[in-house]
Design a protein around this motif. Structure first.
Motif, PDB file in Angstrom:
ATOM      1  N   ALA A  20     139.823  69.912  77.235  1.00  0.00           N
ATOM      2  CA  ALA A  20     139.082  71.150  77.447  1.00  0.00           C
ATOM      3  C   ALA A  20     137.652  70.767  77.925  1.00  0.00           C
ATOM      4  CB  ALA A  20     138.922  71.957  76.202  1.00  0.00           C
ATOM      5  N   PRO A  21     136.892  71.334  78.854  1.00  0.00           N
ATOM      6  CA  PRO A  21     137.446  72.581  79.509  1.00  0.00           C
ATOM      7  C   PRO A  21     138.461  72.361  80.889  1.00  0.00           C
ATOM      8  CG  PRO A  21     135.311  72.145  80.145  1.00  0.00           C
ATOM      9  CD  PRO A  21     135.811  70.999  79.623  1.00  0.00           C
ATOM     10  N   SER A  24     143.081  73.990  81.475  1.00  0.00           N
ATOM     11  CA  SER A  24     143.432  75.364  81.773  1.00  0.00           C
ATOM     12  C   SER A  24     142.640  76.196  82.738  1.00  0.00           C
ATOM     13  CB  SER A  24     143.397  76.327  80.368  1.00  0.00           C
ATOM     14  OG  SER A  24     142.196  76.568  80.013  1.00  0.00           O
ATOM     15  N   ALA A  27     139.373  78.106  81.582  1.00  0.00           N
ATOM     16  CA  ALA A  27     138.341  77.376  81.059  1.00  0.00           C
ATOM     17  C   ALA A  27     137.791  76.414  82.069  1.00  0.00           C
ATOM     18  CB  ALA A  27     138.725  76.143  80.032  1.00  0.00           C
ATOM     19  N   LYS A  30     135.486  78.890  84.279  1.00  0.00           N
ATOM     20  CA  LYS A  30     134.147  79.143  83.708  1.00  0.00           C
ATOM     21  C   LYS A  30     133.386  77.973  83.774  1.00  0.00           C
ATOM     22  CE  LYS A  30     132.184  80.916  79.228  1.00  0.00           C
ATOM     23  NZ  LYS A  30     131.034  79.844  79.414  1.00  0.00           N
ATOM     24  N   TRP A  31     133.977  76.889  83.699  1.00  0.00           N
ATOM     25  CA  TRP A  31     133.043  75.622  83.651  1.00  0.00           C
ATOM     26  C   TRP A  31     132.481  75.381  85.040  1.00  0.00           C
ATOM     27  CZ3 TRP A  31     134.515  71.582  86.981  1.00  0.00           C
ATOM     28  CH2 TRP A  31     133.757  70.480  87.032  1.00  0.00           C
ATOM     29  N   ALA A  72     135.732  84.734  85.352  1.00  0.00           N
ATOM     30  CA  ALA A  72     134.737  83.642  85.076  1.00  0.00           C
ATOM     31  C   ALA A  72     133.883  83.767  86.081  1.00  0.00           C
ATOM     32  CB  ALA A  72     135.747  82.454  85.290  1.00  0.00           C
TER      33      ALA A  72
END
Length: 353
Positions: A20-21, A24, A27, A30-31, A72
């Motif tokens: 992570a991140p 997926s 994730a 959003k990063w 996101a």
């Protein structure tokens, strides 16, 4: 003139991983958004992030993926099929190396591997349309690259036959993209048969000028070949549908040059760098693209032999943002203009008696 180049965006392929991140889609998007990116280019070959087979079959799945990205705060820029496109044409010298790009059930079977790749490419056309995308990015693959440097001399007709066969393999694929109103932006790249402007023209001619045969512009590969990457935009801007923002440097010395002496990346004369650390004139590139009306995405492709991917990604978004040109809708000297009429114009030219 068209409007603003879109971005910054980021190609997720080099960042995807098992931790992570990066493991997926929710994730990693959003990063990316937290770093300031507004778009993501999705690698269709990474099952941790995306399922191409499902995307080609299910509008619901595509809507879910779009929703994940929207939640996101990013858009999908293009779908990438670089690895599948590579497998449309593979010289036998590379069979073992490129088997790793394909499922295990086609390893050791070049015909089955190619059929799988062609099917994947066609599915990406359908999936792109389901996402409402007008372009995708890929590789051409290669049949002739082992014969790049002609020693022993190439037999007459070898290159022509290679490009005929390359076009024969790609035309049915491109026809599916035409049916779905999606371009294929080929990344012009050493290792592919299409690695510079001359080879792109050969490929395009063999395809009969197919309208879906486009370019994913990446200046790093041109700098390492010592090409004029700004003049390339002037020549081929009508075919540029996508843009990888990637830096590179070329520092030849008394021991090596363009071919880099089989050295690892750190010790090569030509090597990829994070944005701003290399020699690519991005101010010139963004100016040229703006001049010619490019209005699609500017997508970071991070590859660097020194800097970490996390630092490269963090620095990339503001770098791209700072180079995007807000195209003006007026001339800088409009303030000095004076109202004129046709009679005044003729008098100024001495055309009245």
């Amino acid at each position: 003139m068209a409007g603003l180049i879109k971005g910054p965006a980021i190609f997720l392929a080099q960042f995807a991983g098992d931790e992570a991140p990066f493991n997926s889609l929710p994730a990693i998007t959003k990063w990316a958004a937290d770093l300031g990116y507004k778009g993501v280019q999705i690698p269709t070959f990474d099952g941790r992030l995306f399922d191409l087979d499902k995307a080609a079959e299910s509008q619901t799945y595509c809507d879910d993926v779009k929703g994940i990205c929207a939640d996101a705060g990013v858009e999908i820029t293009e779908l990438s099929t670089h690895l599948q496109g590579q497998l449309v044409a593979v010289h036998p010298a590379y069979d073992l190396a490129f088997d790793g790009f394909a499922p295990a059930n086609v390893h050791g079977n070049p015909k089955a591997r190619q059929e799988w790749a062609v099917d994947q490419m066609k599915k990406a056309a359908v999936a792109s349309r389901r996402f409402g995308l007008d372009a995708s990015v890929s590789f051409t693959g290669s049949l002739a690259f082992p014969y790049l440097y002609p020693w022993p001399q190439r037999p007459a007709g070898l290159i022509e036959e290679a490009f005929r066969e390359l076009a024969n393999r790609w035309k049915p694929i491109l026809d599916v993209y035409e049916d779905n109103a999606v371009d294929v932006g080929y990344e012009i790249h050493p290792g592919e048969d299409v690695f510079d402007g001359a080879t792109f023209e050969m490929f395009l001619d063999a395809l009969g000028g197919h309208k879906r045969c486009q370019i994913n512009y990446d200046p790093s590969h041109f700098l390492l070949q010592q090409m004029d990457y700004l003049a390339f935009i002037d020549i081929y801007h009508e075919r540029i549908c996508a843009y990888h923002v990637k830096d590179a440097e070329f520092n030849p010395d008394g021991r090596q040059g363009v071919y880099s002496g089989y050295q690892g990346w750190v010790n090569r004369a030509g090597r990829f760098r994070s944005l701003g650390d290399g020699q690519v004139d991005f101010s010139g590139i963004f100016s040229k693209l703006a001049q010619h009306g490019y209005d699609s995405w500017a997508v970071l492709e991070w590859e660097c032999c020194l800097k970490s991917p996390e630092q490269g990604a963090a620095e990339g978004a503001p770098f791209i943002e700072s180079h995007i040109i807000e195209v003006t809708d007026k001339a800088f000297d409009d303030f000095a203009g004076a109202g004129t009429d046709q009679e005044q114009i003729r008098r100024m030219l001495g055309l009245t008696s």
